[in-house]
Structures are given as structure tokens and as C-alpha cells.
Design a protein around this motif. Structure first.
Motif, mmCIF file in Angstrom:
data_model
loop_
_atom_site.group_PDB
_atom_site.id
_atom_site.type_symbol
_atom_site.label_atom_id
_atom_site.label_comp_id
_atom_site.label_asym_id
_atom_site.label_seq_id
_atom_site.Cartn_x
_atom_site.Cartn_y
_atom_site.Cartn_z
ATOM 1 N N ALA A 69 0.829 -1.217 0.000
ATOM 2 C CA ALA A 69 0.000 0.000 0.000
ATOM 3 C C ALA A 69 0.858 1.259 0.000
ATOM 4 C CB ALA A 69 -0.927 -0.008 1.211
ATOM 5 N N LEU A 70 1.988 1.224 0.714
ATOM 6 C CA LEU A 70 2.846 2.411 0.811
ATOM 7 C C LEU A 70 3.735 2.605 -0.403
ATOM 8 C CD1 LEU A 70 3.930 2.251 4.566
ATOM 9 C CD2 LEU A 70 2.266 3.791 3.513
ATOM 10 N N THR A 71 4.246 1.513 -0.973
ATOM 11 C CA THR A 71 5.216 1.648 -2.066
ATOM 12 C C THR A 71 4.665 1.277 -3.422
ATOM 13 O OG1 THR A 71 6.082 -0.602 -1.750
ATOM 14 C CG2 THR A 71 7.123 1.166 -0.490
ATOM 15 N N GLY A 72 3.508 0.662 -3.463
ATOM 16 C CA GLY A 72 2.917 0.242 -4.729
ATOM 17 C C GLY A 72 3.196 -1.221 -5.003
ATOM 18 N N THR A 73 2.331 -1.828 -5.787
ATOM 19 C CA THR A 73 2.478 -3.260 -6.047
ATOM 20 C C THR A 73 3.628 -3.573 -6.987
ATOM 21 O OG1 THR A 73 0.842 -3.108 -7.818
ATOM 22 C CG2 THR A 73 0.044 -3.769 -5.626
ATOM 23 N N GLY A 74 4.093 -2.599 -7.748
ATOM 24 C CA GLY A 74 5.209 -2.830 -8.662
ATOM 25 C C GLY A 74 6.557 -2.463 -8.096
ATOM 26 N N SER A 75 6.621 -2.037 -6.839
ATOM 27 C CA SER A 75 7.901 -1.614 -6.269
ATOM 28 C C SER A 75 8.792 -2.812 -5.970
ATOM 29 C CB SER A 75 7.677 -0.808 -4.987
ATOM 30 O OG SER A 75 7.365 -1.665 -3.915
ATOM 31 N N VAL A 76 10.071 -2.532 -5.875
ATOM 32 C CA VAL A 76 11.026 -3.605 -5.593
ATOM 33 C C VAL A 76 10.810 -4.161 -4.189
ATOM 34 C CG1 VAL A 76 12.908 -2.127 -4.749
ATOM 35 C CG2 VAL A 76 13.443 -4.274 -5.863
ATOM 36 N N PHE A 77 10.336 -3.356 -3.265
ATOM 37 C CA PHE A 77 10.099 -3.827 -1.899
ATOM 38 C C PHE A 77 8.966 -4.849 -1.855
ATOM 39 C CE2 PHE A 77 11.871 0.483 -1.363
ATOM 40 C CZ PHE A 77 13.056 0.124 -0.748
ATOM 41 N N THR A 78 7.891 -4.562 -2.566
ATOM 42 C CA THR A 78 6.780 -5.511 -2.617
ATOM 43 C C THR A 78 7.193 -6.775 -3.364
ATOM 44 O OG1 THR A 78 5.240 -3.650 -2.627
ATOM 45 C CG2 THR A 78 4.374 -5.781 -3.292
ATOM 46 N N THR A 79 7.904 -6.610 -4.470
ATOM 47 C CA THR A 79 8.371 -7.758 -5.242
ATOM 48 C C THR A 79 9.280 -8.649 -4.409
ATOM 49 O OG1 THR A 79 8.251 -6.405 -7.236
ATOM 50 C CG2 THR A 79 9.496 -8.455 -7.386
ATOM 51 N N GLN A 80 10.199 -8.030 -3.677
ATOM 52 C CA GLN A 80 11.097 -8.816 -2.829
ATOM 53 C C GLN A 80 10.335 -9.492 -1.698
ATOM 54 O OE1 GLN A 80 14.355 -6.352 -1.530
ATOM 55 N NE2 GLN A 80 15.438 -6.619 -3.463
ATOM 56 N N GLY A 81 9.365 -8.813 -1.124
ATOM 57 C CA GLY A 81 8.569 -9.430 -0.063
ATOM 58 C C GLY A 81 7.830 -10.661 -0.539
ATOM 59 N N VAL A 82 7.222 -10.557 -1.702
ATOM 60 C CA VAL A 82 6.496 -11.700 -2.257
ATOM 61 C C VAL A 82 7.469 -12.814 -2.648
ATOM 62 C CG1 VAL A 82 5.056 -12.453 -4.192
ATOM 63 C CG2 VAL A 82 4.539 -10.317 -3.007
ATOM 64 N N PHE A 83 8.583 -12.452 -3.287
ATOM 65 C CA PHE A 83 9.548 -13.463 -3.721
ATOM 66 C C PHE A 83 10.148 -14.220 -2.542
ATOM 67 C CE2 PHE A 83 14.090 -14.423 -4.439
ATOM 68 C CZ PHE A 83 13.922 -15.508 -5.278
ATOM 69 N N PHE A 84 10.645 -13.500 -1.550
ATOM 70 C CA PHE A 84 11.289 -14.176 -0.425
ATOM 71 C C PHE A 84 10.288 -14.926 0.448
ATOM 72 C CE2 PHE A 84 14.783 -11.084 -1.284
ATOM 73 C CZ PHE A 84 15.743 -12.020 -1.605
ATOM 74 N N SER A 85 9.052 -14.445 0.507
ATOM 75 C CA SER A 85 8.014 -15.200 1.228
ATOM 76 C C SER A 85 7.728 -16.508 0.523
ATOM 77 C CB SER A 85 6.732 -14.382 1.319
ATOM 78 O OG SER A 85 6.932 -13.223 2.069
ATOM 79 N N GLY A 86 7.582 -16.446 -0.784
ATOM 80 C CA GLY A 86 7.347 -17.666 -1.547
ATOM 81 C C GLY A 86 8.518 -18.624 -1.477
ATOM 82 N N THR A 87 9.722 -18.093 -1.499
ATOM 83 C CA THR A 87 10.916 -18.929 -1.386
ATOM 84 C C THR A 87 10.946 -19.638 -0.042
ATOM 85 O OG1 THR A 87 12.133 -17.469 -2.866
ATOM 86 C CG2 THR A 87 13.433 -18.904 -1.461
ATOM 87 N N ALA A 88 10.588 -18.940 1.003
ATOM 88 C CA ALA A 88 10.587 -19.542 2.337
ATOM 89 C C ALA A 88 9.562 -20.660 2.454
ATOM 90 C CB ALA A 88 10.302 -18.474 3.395
ATOM 91 N N VAL A 89 8.467 -20.548 1.737
ATOM 92 C CA VAL A 89 7.402 -21.542 1.837
ATOM 93 C C VAL A 89 7.692 -22.784 0.995
ATOM 94 C CG1 VAL A 89 4.968 -21.977 1.307
ATOM 95 C CG2 VAL A 89 5.632 -19.856 2.423
ATOM 96 N N VAL A 90 8.193 -22.613 -0.213
ATOM 97 C CA VAL A 90 8.290 -23.744 -1.131
ATOM 98 C C VAL A 90 9.651 -24.430 -1.197
ATOM 99 C CG1 VAL A 90 6.454 -22.858 -2.590
ATOM 100 C CG2 VAL A 90 8.822 -22.316 -3.136
ATOM 101 N N THR A 91 10.677 -23.854 -0.600
ATOM 102 C CA THR A 91 11.992 -24.481 -0.676
ATOM 103 C C THR A 91 12.331 -25.167 0.633
ATOM 104 O OG1 THR A 91 13.064 -22.421 -0.019
ATOM 105 C CG2 THR A 91 12.880 -22.860 -2.375
ATOM 106 N N PHE A 92 13.029 -26.262 0.523
ATOM 107 C CA PHE A 92 13.537 -26.973 1.687
ATOM 108 C C PHE A 92 14.783 -27.731 1.249
ATOM 109 C CE2 PHE A 92 10.407 -29.530 -0.447
ATOM 110 C CZ PHE A 92 11.012 -30.764 -0.563
ATOM 111 N N GLY A 93 15.576 -28.180 2.192
ATOM 112 C CA GLY A 93 16.767 -28.937 1.860
ATOM 113 C C GLY A 93 18.048 -28.239 2.255
ATOM 114 N N GLY A 94 17.975 -27.176 2.980
ATOM 115 C CA GLY A 94 19.181 -26.509 3.433
ATOM 116 C C GLY A 94 19.514 -25.293 2.592
ATOM 117 N N ALA A 95 20.560 -24.595 3.019
ATOM 118 C CA ALA A 95 20.927 -23.327 2.396
ATOM 119 C C ALA A 95 21.354 -23.495 0.945
ATOM 120 C CB ALA A 95 22.035 -22.661 3.195
ATOM 121 N N TYR A 96 22.066 -24.557 0.628
ATOM 122 C CA TYR A 96 22.538 -24.717 -0.751
ATOM 123 C C TYR A 96 21.376 -24.886 -1.728
ATOM 124 C CZ TYR A 96 27.240 -25.055 1.059
ATOM 125 O OH TYR A 96 28.421 -24.772 1.675
ATOM 126 N N ALA A 97 20.346 -25.575 -1.340
ATOM 127 C CA ALA A 97 19.177 -25.737 -2.206
ATOM 128 C C ALA A 97 18.439 -24.411 -2.377
ATOM 129 C CB ALA A 97 18.240 -26.787 -1.623
#
Length: 129
Positions: free
Chosen positions: A20-48
Motif C-alpha cells: 500500500a505504501l510503495t505500490g504493487t510494482g515496487s522492488v520492496f513488494t516484489t522482494q517481499g512476495v519473492f522471499f516469502s514464496g521462497t521460504a514456503v516452497v523451498t527446503f533442503g538446506g541453504a545450498y538448495a
């Protein structure tokens, strides 16, 4: 169910505020969505996880170059602490403005002062007899 709902709220509310503050196309929102999704769907340790983060950050989003990613991974490997902390490096470079000046191309004045061990504009202390 209550725990799942509370967890989803703790994730969704801050991400919604950022969007809401930075817009849906901002890098902050994009990074939030990307890293949230990465945290949910990846497993297997840091290298994976880092293989996925590196590929997406370099090829898909263009947040950093392949050389910068390699330097970040090398730095993470050589320093103590969890390897997964390199994602902070990726996020930092992803939000910093381009073009970035490589460290080896610092202005000559700064390079000279680094060799002399002084800071530009700062007087050296007087030597005692």
C-alpha cells in the motif's frame, strides 16, 4: 486452525502495508512476495535455497549480476555464520540504485588515502617526541 490464521495474518499484514505504501510494482513488494514464496516452497538446506534465489535474482528479476551473486556467495562461504544470510546481500543489492560502481574503481583520492592510512579531510594527530 487458529495458529495457521495467526501466522497468515502476521505474514499478510506487513506485506500489505508495504504494498500500500510503495505500490504493487515496487522492488520492496516484489522482494517481499519473492522471499516469502521462497521460504514456503523451498527446503533442503541453504545450498538448495540459494541456488533458487541466485537463479531468480539474476535471470528473472535482474536485481544483481552473476558476478555480484558469485561474490556474495563467496563472502558468505568465507565468513562465520549461517550461509543463508546471503539473501540479505541479494535483497540489499536488489533495492540499491543502478549503476553501481565496482569497489576496484573507487576514486583515486580514496584509493590513495586508503594506502596512506588516512581519511581525506582529516588531520593526522601530532606525534609525541
Amino acid at each position: 486452525m487458529r495458529i495457521l490464521g495467526a501466522g497468515l495474518m502476521l505474514w499478510a499484514v506487513p506485506l500489505s502495508v508495504v504494498a500500500a505504501l510503495t505500490g504493487t510494482g515496487s522492488v520492496f513488494t516484489t522482494q517481499g512476495v519473492f522471499f516469502s514464496g521462497t521460504a514456503v516452497v523451498t527446503f533442503g538446506g541453504a545450498y538448495a535455497v540459494l541456488a533458487h534465489v541466485a537463479q531468480q535474482a539474476v535471470q528473472h528479476y535482474g536485481w544483481l549480476s552473476a558476478g555480484e551473486m558469485v561474490r556474495g556467495l563467496a563472502l558468505a562461504e568465507t565468513t562465520p555464520g549461517p550461509l543463508i544470510m546471503v539473501v540479505q546481500f541479494v535483497a540489499f543489492l536488489g533495492r540499491s540504485p543502478r549503476p553501481r560502481r565496482p569497489l576496484h574503481r573507487a576514486p583515486a583520492r580514496r584509493r590513495r588515502s586508503a594506502r596512506r592510512g588516512s581519511i581525506p579531510g582529516r588531520r593526522r594527530p601530532a606525534r609525541l617526541p
